[in-house]
Write a protein that holds these residues in place. Structure first.
Motif, PDB file in Angstrom:
ATOM      1  N   SER C  92       0.819  -1.210   0.000  1.00 55.05           N
ATOM      2  CA  SER C  92       0.000   0.000   0.000  1.00 55.05           C
ATOM      3  C   SER C  92       0.857   1.266   0.000  1.00 55.05           C
ATOM      4  O   SER C  92       2.042   1.248   0.350  1.00 55.05           O
ATOM      5  CB  SER C  92      -0.903   0.013   1.233  1.00 55.05           C
ATOM      6  OG  SER C  92      -0.102   0.203   2.379  1.00 55.05           O
ATOM      7  N   ILE C  93       0.227   2.328  -0.384  1.00 56.13           N
ATOM      8  CA  ILE C  93       0.919   3.619  -0.397  1.00 56.13           C
ATOM      9  C   ILE C  93       1.281   4.037   1.017  1.00 56.13           C
ATOM     10  O   ILE C  93       2.381   4.532   1.274  1.00 56.13           O
ATOM     11  CB  ILE C  93       0.020   4.686  -1.062  1.00 56.13           C
ATOM     12  CG1 ILE C  93      -0.062   4.401  -2.562  1.00 56.13           C
ATOM     13  CG2 ILE C  93       0.590   6.081  -0.823  1.00 56.13           C
ATOM     14  CD1 ILE C  93      -0.827   5.433  -3.338  1.00 56.13           C
ATOM     15  N   TYR C  96       4.371   2.419   2.129  1.00 56.23           N
ATOM     16  CA  TYR C  96       5.525   3.052   1.484  1.00 56.23           C
ATOM     17  C   TYR C  96       5.882   4.374   2.171  1.00 56.23           C
ATOM     18  O   TYR C  96       7.036   4.667   2.439  1.00 56.23           O
ATOM     19  CB  TYR C  96       5.211   3.297   0.005  1.00 56.23           C
ATOM     20  CG  TYR C  96       6.341   3.950  -0.753  1.00 56.23           C
ATOM     21  CD1 TYR C  96       7.392   3.198  -1.267  1.00 56.23           C
ATOM     22  CD2 TYR C  96       6.357   5.335  -0.953  1.00 56.23           C
ATOM     23  CE1 TYR C  96       8.435   3.793  -1.954  1.00 56.23           C
ATOM     24  CE2 TYR C  96       7.399   5.936  -1.643  1.00 56.23           C
ATOM     25  CZ  TYR C  96       8.430   5.163  -2.138  1.00 56.23           C
ATOM     26  OH  TYR C  96       9.453   5.764  -2.805  1.00 56.23           O
ATOM     27  N   ASN C 291       8.867  11.179  -0.015  1.00 54.97           N
ATOM     28  CA  ASN C 291       8.278   9.939  -0.512  1.00 54.97           C
ATOM     29  C   ASN C 291       7.168  10.211  -1.515  1.00 54.97           C
ATOM     30  O   ASN C 291       7.059   9.534  -2.538  1.00 54.97           O
ATOM     31  CB  ASN C 291       7.738   9.106   0.652  1.00 54.97           C
ATOM     32  CG  ASN C 291       8.855   8.313   1.315  1.00 54.97           C
ATOM     33  OD1 ASN C 291       9.940   8.184   0.752  1.00 54.97           O
ATOM     34  ND2 ASN C 291       8.594   7.805   2.500  1.00 54.97           N
ATOM     35  N   VAL C 292       6.338  11.215  -1.212  1.00 53.45           N
ATOM     36  CA  VAL C 292       5.270  11.571  -2.149  1.00 53.45           C
ATOM     37  C   VAL C 292       5.878  12.037  -3.468  1.00 53.45           C
ATOM     38  O   VAL C 292       5.436  11.653  -4.556  1.00 53.45           O
ATOM     39  CB  VAL C 292       4.364  12.667  -1.541  1.00 53.45           C
ATOM     40  CG1 VAL C 292       3.443  13.237  -2.609  1.00 53.45           C
ATOM     41  CG2 VAL C 292       3.565  12.108  -0.379  1.00 53.45           C
ATOM     42  N   LEU C 295       7.026   9.057  -5.346  1.00 54.05           N
ATOM     43  CA  LEU C 295       5.882   8.312  -5.867  1.00 54.05           C
ATOM     44  C   LEU C 295       5.304   8.962  -7.103  1.00 54.05           C
ATOM     45  O   LEU C 295       4.929   8.307  -8.066  1.00 54.05           O
ATOM     46  CB  LEU C 295       4.784   8.225  -4.804  1.00 54.05           C
ATOM     47  CG  LEU C 295       4.809   7.035  -3.854  1.00 54.05           C
ATOM     48  CD1 LEU C 295       3.598   7.078  -2.943  1.00 54.05           C
ATOM     49  CD2 LEU C 295       4.830   5.728  -4.656  1.00 54.05           C
ATOM     50  N   THR C 296       5.217  10.283  -7.062  1.00 55.28           N
ATOM     51  CA  THR C 296       4.583  10.988  -8.167  1.00 55.28           C
ATOM     52  C   THR C 296       5.546  11.231  -9.324  1.00 55.28           C
ATOM     53  O   THR C 296       5.181  11.856 -10.312  1.00 55.28           O
ATOM     54  CB  THR C 296       4.030  12.333  -7.690  1.00 55.28           C
ATOM     55  OG1 THR C 296       5.062  12.994  -6.963  1.00 55.28           O
ATOM     56  CG2 THR C 296       2.816  12.157  -6.798  1.00 55.28           C
TER      57      THR C 296
END
Ligand SMILES: Nc1nc2c(ncn2[C@@H]2O[C@H](COP(=O)(O)OP(=O)(O)OP(=O)(O)O)[C@@H](O)[C@H]2O)c(=O)[nH]1
Ligand SMILES: [Mg+2]
Lengths: 202, 73, 404
Positions: C92-93, C96, C291-292, C295-296
């Motif tokens: 899951s996000i 992470y 981290n975001v 992810l993006t």
């Protein structure tokens, strides 16, 4: 007395650098101002509250300065605070081991006609250095309350807090005439020479 | 004999006679006419001079020290 | 109204004559020590000794004793496995973001907010800032700083400052935020500007030092050397470029005093509390944001965009862009993140220096703004030039020495 209990008096702590203003401020207000052994520790102002005998005081610790002609940006803050708080009472903090330079600033503050009270700090250090300062004599000459304190041990701080309400404007020409040994002006001195807290002066 | 503070020997002392510049700043640090002044040390390569007046230590740049004249006994 | 200075001094002399009595002064041990530490012949060796002691106590206490001896074990063998097992759904996000890499076996590499974030903040940086602040408090309270200022005056004059600039410099090694405000003790705008710029660029904070000691113990000395040399070079250049004067030192040297235990603990506590309240949330938030961004795909895009600059000019892998983004929030976090990227030792040195100099952290940025936006803009201009020139220079030195 009662009607006064709601309004706050602003007290500015003014003095040379490294005389123990912040240490005294912490004692009076329970705040956490930084205290260090070098001139120029405090470079900005900090406010705290003291409630004494149903009166509320907003006490402001400012950077130390040698005179009201600022030399650097920290000293400028001190002078600006004086200018901005015209109705404040000033707590002049002196280092008993370096009294001359402290008095220079004190006189400059007195000349502005602001109500003042003097804390004669570092009395322990003065004692160690065999320097004896006659606080009562100083009070008699200056015409404002002078209280001996030792900020690091807390000695005299209670008395100082209690005496803040007796702060009054000093009069330079009266100081001069007292120094010249002329008969003192009884009216402005009433209840103040050798004050033991009778409350008559206000 | 008169000497500038910048020319004083280590440990030499005298009475302040003249302050030619920075008078206000110096007097606020206790260095005034007729005060007894003792030179403690001088840093190498034109570094600051450290003096004692009234048991108080003051450090000043060499050019400021050159503006303070003392009378040596 | 309005006395002249001389009139005031006359009144003062009359007052003190009547109220102050002096006995014979006896010199104390403190006075003798005061003389020894301010005379160049004895004072300079003492200063070097103090510096050395400071550094080695810092390194051994924070790095070896607490972090390696206790925190690493706690975090890597108890906290991390427990969290990896307890947090549901490794794909899951949220996993992470908060736990990070499910396969990681140490808290540096996992890179989740609750793994790396907590470990860096509590395990590495907290012990480092604690011991640093303890030693700094002793320096502050004893009265040594003004003496150090006198000893350093000649050197600092060469870079447009005077000895008292040592005060913001040393405060800055703890945290740049109070140090920026402390530049107010300098007299002219020129001095303040030079000090503020050098501070924001070249002086790493205690948190960053702590992480450096932990992740690159063998090369941290070289990083510091590069920072000190940069401080000197760019100070010298700024002194010549910036108009304005650099007045001489004129200070009161207070007597030595024993640090009062009460004051030491009070300062230690309020600074540590400040760290826990302000820094720790920022570290955790920093990990989340980075981290975001990973992810993006933002960081990958930035890495590609800046690849030419990073790879050819600075000589470091393009992946170092990620930590540099984290460095906006916290430098300590950025260094920790760098340590997980594969690179040569010299690239590591270069990239750690880059993280230190490339931008002040947000907190520093905000206080600099408070001291004046014009100064801030000018400081940023200086900073960009410095990063570009000095980063390239370090790369070139590496090439010449055959290590880059
Ligand atoms: N012996 C003694 N030391 C004191 C006393 N009051 C303060 N100190 C010490 O004097 C030093 C200076 O105290 P501060 O409170 O930081 O002084 P300050 O007036 O706020 O100084 P600036 O912020 O630089 O203007 C510290 O090391 C204190 O511990 C006192 O009454 N006796
Ligand atoms: Mg203070």
């Amino acid at each position: 007395m009662k009607e006064q209990s709601n309004n706050t008096t602003t007290i500015l702590m003014v003095g040379n650098p490294n005389v123990g203003k912040s240490a005294l401020f912490n004692r009076l207000t329970g705040a956490n101002a930084v205290v260090s052994n070098y001139p120029g520790t405090t470079v900005d102002y900090t406010a705290g509250t003291l409630i004494e005998d149903h009166r509320t005081y907003e006490i402001i610790d400012v950077p130390g300065t040698y005179s009201l002609k600022p030399r650097d940006a920290a000293e400028m803050v001190a002078v600006r605070m004086l200018d901005e708080h015209r109705d404040a009472t000033v707590l002049v903090v002196l280092d008993a081991t370096k009294i001359e330079r402290g008095l220079y600033l004190a006189l400059e503050v007195f000349e502005r006609g602001i109500p003042c009270i003097v804390a004669l700090n570092m009395t322990d250090a003065a004692h160690d250095k065999q320097i004896a300062v006659d606080a009562a004599g100083l009070q008699r000459i200056l015409g404002v309350p002078v209280i001996a304190t030792t900020a690091i041990s807390g000695e005299g701080v209670k008395h100082l807090a209690d005496m803040i309400r007796k702060a009054q404007a000093a009069d330079i020409s009266a100081i001069r005439s007292r120094l010249n040994g002329q008969e003192q002006n009884r009216r402005s001195m009433a209840g103040c020479g050798g004050c033991s807290g009778c409350g008559g002066c206000r | 004999m008169q000497k500038k503070v910048s020319d004083l020997e280590y440990g030499e002392s005298g009475i302040v006679r003249e302050i030619l510049a920075s008078q206000h700043d110096l007097s606020c640090l206790g260095i005034r006419r007729n005060k007894h002044l003792k030179m403690i040390t001088r840093q190498p390569i034109k570094g600051p001079v450290v003096v004692i007046v009234d048991e108080m230590e003051v450090a000043m740049g060499i050019e400021i020290a050159a503006q303070v004249v003392v009378e040596i006994a | 109204m309005g006395l002249t200075a001389d009139e005031r001094w006359d009144i003062i002399d009359a007052i003190t004559q009547r109220t102050v009595g002096t006995g014979t002064y006896r010199r104390t041990l403190g006075d003798a020590l005061g003389d020894l530490t301010i005379q160049p012949l004895t004072g300079i060796p003492v200063a070097l000794g103090v510096l050395y002691a400071f550094w080695s106590i810092f390194g051994s206490f924070a790095g070896s004793l607490v972090t390696d001896g206790f925190m690493v074990k706690l975090f890597d063998s108890s906290w991390l496995p427990w969290l990896q097992a307890a947090w549901p759904n490794p794909d899951s996000i949220l996993y992470y973001l908060f736990v990070g890499d499910p396969a990681a076996d140490n808290c540096f590499e996992a890179f989740g907010a609750l793994t790396s974030g907590l470990f860096v903040a509590i395990g590495v940086v907290l012990p480092a800032v604690l011991i640093f602040y303890l030693m700094m408090t002793v320096l502050e309270d004893s009265g040594y700083l003004p003496r150090l200022a006198v000893l350093m005056d000649t050197v600092l004059h060469k870079i447009g400052l005077h000895g008292y600039a040592i005060v913001p410099a040393i405060l800055g090694l703890g945290c740049n935020v109070p140090a920026v405000t402390a530049t107010r003790i300098l007299e002219t705008r020129k001095q303040r500007f030079i000090m503020m710029s050098l501070l924001a660029i070249f002086i790493p904070c205690g948190a960053q030092l702590g992480v450096m000691l932990e992740v690159i113990p063998e090369t941290v000395g070289l990083v510091m050397l590069y920072l000190i040399i940069g401080f000197g070079i760019f100070g010298f250049v700024l002194d010549r470029l910036i108009p304005g004067s650099n007045p001489e030192i004129l200070i009161d040297v207070p007597p030595y005093r024993w640090p009062a235990w009460e004051n030491v603990t009070r300062k230690l506590w309020s600074r540590t509390k400040g760290f826990l309240k302000e820094a720790v949330p920022f570290v955790l938030l920093g990990v989340l944001i980075v981290n975001v961004l990973y992810l993006t795909g933002v960081i990958a895009a930035l890495a590609d965009l800046f690849a030419p600059l990073f790879v050819t000019w600075f000589g470091v892998p393009k992946e170092t862009v990620g930590p540099l983004v984290a460095g906006f929030l916290r430098k300590d976090l950025a260094v920790a993140q760098l340590s997980t990227i594969a690179m040569t030792p010299y690239q590591m040195i270069t990239s750690v220096v880059l993280v230190s100099i490339y931008f002040p952290c947000v907190a520093t940025f905000v206080v600099m703004l408070r001291e004046g936006w014009r100064e801030l803009l000018a400081a940023i201009a200086v900073l960009i030039a410095v990063v570009f020139i000095y980063g390239g220079l370090i790369h070139a030195i590496g090439i010449l020495m055959g290590v880059a």
